[in-house]
Design an enzyme around this catalytic site. Sequence first.
Site, short mmCIF file in Angstrom:
data_model
loop_
_atom_site.label_atom_id
_atom_site.label_comp_id
_atom_site.label_asym_id
_atom_site.label_seq_id
_atom_site.Cartn_x
_atom_site.Cartn_y
_atom_site.Cartn_z
N SER A 266 -62.31 -12.61 -70.99
CA SER A 266 -61.88 -11.98 -72.22
C SER A 266 -63.08 -11.34 -72.93
O SER A 266 -63.80 -10.55 -72.33
CB SER A 266 -61.17 -13.02 -73.11
OG SER A 266 -60.55 -12.43 -74.22
N ASP A 353 -51.69 -8.57 -68.51
CA ASP A 353 -52.58 -9.10 -69.55
C ASP A 353 -52.91 -7.99 -70.54
O ASP A 353 -53.60 -7.02 -70.19
CB ASP A 353 -53.85 -9.63 -68.89
CG ASP A 353 -54.79 -10.32 -69.85
OD1 ASP A 353 -54.60 -10.16 -71.09
OD2 ASP A 353 -55.71 -11.01 -69.39
N HIS A 404 -52.95 -14.31 -70.09
CA HIS A 404 -54.38 -14.18 -70.33
C HIS A 404 -55.14 -15.47 -70.04
O HIS A 404 -56.35 -15.55 -70.26
CB HIS A 404 -54.61 -13.76 -71.79
CG HIS A 404 -56.02 -13.36 -72.10
ND1 HIS A 404 -56.68 -12.34 -71.44
CD2 HIS A 404 -56.92 -13.84 -73.01
CE1 HIS A 404 -57.91 -12.22 -71.94
NE2 HIS A 404 -58.07 -13.12 -72.88
#
Length: 458
Positions: A266, A353, A404
């Site tokens: 991320s 995602d 995610h």
Amino acid sequence: MLPNMKIFTFSSEFLPKSCLVKGNEVKLSTSRLTLLACTMPTTTTFSHSNSSSNINNNKLATMWREIQGSRNWENLVNPLDSLLQEEIIRYGEFVVACYNAFDLDPNSKRYLNCKYGKNSMLSKVGLGKSGYEITKYIYATTNINVLSIGQNSSPSSGRWIGYVAISNDEETKRLGRRDVLITFRGTVTNPEWIANLMSTLSPARLDPSNLRPEVKVEAGFLSLYTSNEGERFGLTSCREQLLSEIGRVINMYKNEEISITIGGHSMGSALALLLAYDIAELGLNKHATTKRRDQLYKSSVSELVSEPVSESESSNISVTVFSFGGPRVGNSGFKERCEELGVKVLRIVNVNDPITKLPGVLLNENFRVFGGRYEVPWSYSCYTHIGVEILLDFFNMQNPSCVHDLGTYLNLIKSRHHHHHKSLQVQRGEHEDIFFNIAKEFFLLMLYYGEFLPLIIW
């Protein structure tokens, strides 16, 4: 914002907690990698004790350059090479360790820091036999003036963001080189989240000897990487901490073959890519003169670049990024410069995602050229992904945040050890596929960001 819709915050939702997924809910598919996943295991601690792993251990010392991307992973992702697969999982586990060791208890004395000391952290999170030793913890701050809703500390007080670790002698022999590992966690605090929402391209200007105004990166990520707001708390910027430590380690092992491997999930993927670019742009991954080596671990960035390294007197140390669920970081100028510098990036991406669609939901690499012929005049204002992709495809309606989740990413990559794989092709009409994907992506973006969507869509 849609009524009665739960908006996930970046607190506990994205901590690795692999979702249990049924076979008819998940598929892995890509032109490069196609796997069919059944029931996913719920643990993210994997062992590599099977026979194929033992064979791969013998191969790694001779194949490590290809695994690190020296040939851009040619013939290693279609189908997914078992040795590369194991290395993706191994580096992913080091990133998971960042989450498992991060203290999110507001009542704890170590709140927003690592729960453990450097000497015990890896063993505490189940990686005691990983063959690496942590040499430094890394902290990041932001100079963005935002309210830290629900947090007890100032947005500028600094938060533990990752660590630097070095392979020990035994692991170095297995790997075929001394591996300098840097890992970054993703976004779990509100100031970091809001920093990510800035979505404005700014010149990186990381090399004071050549500012390269055409190389632009997202302002929020750049702020987290370079901000000196933590100085009043005794911290230099995330960047200064990293460059100083990496320079020190390179100097320590200057007579050995070295690799620099950077892993992130991320937001951590964005920091990983910024660091990789910074190292290569400053020439810190080049073996050079003794005077240059001595400069590598000085704290001042201006001193780091005071003696440029010529190509004739240097050889590159490989710099590789393993990115999990990473967003776009910069423009096409940033991409082109990274490729020119030899930075290697392997992106593991779930097509569902939403974080991987940001920033630049509209202005991105897919919209720079019309009909494959005409480049739009604002192409350098478009965000662009970098590197080679391994695409996954999973979605769980009962738990949308799974799309995610790093644990799920790793479990799906690992699933090839447990399940036969075959090609999956979903037959849809061209227009049906486009509208289906647009609707799904819009739903996921709204789910994650709600009223912040207008700030990040460009």
